[in-house]
Scaffold this active site. Structure first.
Site, PDB file in Angstrom:
ATOM      1  N   ASN A  77       0.868  -1.168   0.000  1.00 54.75           N
ATOM      2  CA  ASN A  77       0.000   0.000   0.000  1.00 54.75           C
ATOM      3  C   ASN A  77       0.912   1.226   0.000  1.00 54.75           C
ATOM      4  O   ASN A  77       1.787   1.343   0.854  1.00 54.75           O
ATOM      5  CB  ASN A  77      -0.881  -0.012   1.251  1.00 54.75           C
ATOM      6  CG  ASN A  77      -2.000   1.006   1.169  1.00 54.75           C
ATOM      7  OD1 ASN A  77      -1.798   2.123   0.696  1.00 54.75           O
ATOM      8  ND2 ASN A  77      -3.174   0.627   1.630  1.00 54.75           N
ATOM      9  N   GLY A 141     -11.341   1.917  -0.771  1.00 55.77           N
ATOM     10  CA  GLY A 141     -10.787   3.055  -1.497  1.00 55.77           C
ATOM     11  C   GLY A 141     -10.929   2.859  -2.995  1.00 55.77           C
ATOM     12  O   GLY A 141     -11.182   3.792  -3.742  1.00 55.77           O
ATOM     13  N   VAL A 142     -10.743   1.623  -3.417  1.00 53.79           N
ATOM     14  CA  VAL A 142     -10.927   1.266  -4.827  1.00 53.79           C
ATOM     15  C   VAL A 142     -11.996   0.185  -4.839  1.00 53.79           C
ATOM     16  O   VAL A 142     -11.715  -0.997  -4.666  1.00 53.79           O
ATOM     17  CB  VAL A 142      -9.610   0.731  -5.442  1.00 53.79           C
ATOM     18  CG1 VAL A 142      -9.793   0.397  -6.916  1.00 53.79           C
ATOM     19  CG2 VAL A 142      -8.490   1.748  -5.263  1.00 53.79           C
ATOM     20  N   HIS A 147      -9.583  -6.116  -2.802  1.00 57.18           N
ATOM     21  CA  HIS A 147      -8.206  -6.269  -2.325  1.00 57.18           C
ATOM     22  C   HIS A 147      -8.237  -6.537  -0.835  1.00 57.18           C
ATOM     23  O   HIS A 147      -8.933  -5.870  -0.085  1.00 57.18           O
ATOM     24  CB  HIS A 147      -7.376  -5.025  -2.647  1.00 57.18           C
ATOM     25  CG  HIS A 147      -8.057  -3.716  -2.354  1.00 57.18           C
ATOM     26  ND1 HIS A 147      -9.081  -3.212  -3.129  1.00 57.18           N
ATOM     27  CD2 HIS A 147      -7.876  -2.822  -1.363  1.00 57.18           C
ATOM     28  CE1 HIS A 147      -9.494  -2.066  -2.627  1.00 57.18           C
ATOM     29  NE2 HIS A 147      -8.782  -1.804  -1.553  1.00 57.18           N
TER      30      HIS A 147
END
Ligand SMILES: [Zn+2]
Length: 189
Positions: A77, A141-142, A147
């Protein structure tokens, strides 16, 4: 407690090239494409660089990828909550765990098992968080590409974070983390 269990509720900050393609590091910006997804861009840019002669290790380092498996990969990250904060994700652009083919979902978990060993050996943490945030409301976040966050935790790190707010002091730079996690990954997996 919210703070304790959602350490990944932070913006996934990426380096972007001049064209502002998400996830494409400057060193890999010769790749001409854009999938519209930070995680898909990352892998495509690495593969393109390799095809055009860049050594795999150099391309992976630029992307902060520490491991590529058959169906999944592990990447640091870029905005870690703690040192050693990595993510496991499928190459497949899929938002839902339920929709992921079972063999790929299993590889995500196999890799997470390996990471428990790798992060324990590398960082000797007091604990490890693993978590999936499915959907924006859950803190992803995405949101389009699932993930699994895996991050070492130390007793008191949250208290420390609370005191200093959202400014995190990182004891280790990303390049060092990449070397350490990658070396341990190669040794243990
Ligand atoms: Zn994607």
């Amino acid at each position: 407690m919210d703070h304790l269990w959602t350490p990944w509720r932070y913006t996934y900050v990426t380096t972007a090239d001049h064209a502002k393609r998400q996830g494409v590091p400057e060193e890999l910006s010769t790749w001409p494409g854009d999938t519209g997804c930070v995680f898909c861009n990352l892998v495509a840019a690495v593969e393109y660089a390799e095809i055009h002669g860049m050594p795999s290790e150099k391309a992976e380092k630029a992307a902060l990828i520490v491991h590529r498996g058959d169906n999944t990969y592990v990447v640091l990250n870029r905005f870690p909550y703690t040192s050693g904060h990595v993510m496991v994700l499928p190459y497949e652009h899929e938002a839902s765990l339920a929709a992921l083919p079972a063999s790929i979902a299993h590889e995500v978990m196999d890799t997470a098992q390996g990471l428990e060993t790798v992060l324990s050996n590398t960082y000797h943490p007091d604990g490890i968080n693993m978590g999936l945030n499915l959907g924006k409301s859950a803190g992803a976040g995405v949101a389009g590409h699932l993930h699994l966050h895996v991050l070492p935790r130390w007793t008191g790190d949250t208290n420390f974070m609370t005191v200093i707010g959202e400014t995190r002091v990182l004891p280790e730079d990303l390049e060092t983390t990449w070397h350490r996690v990658r070396e341990n990954f190669l040794k243990n997996i």
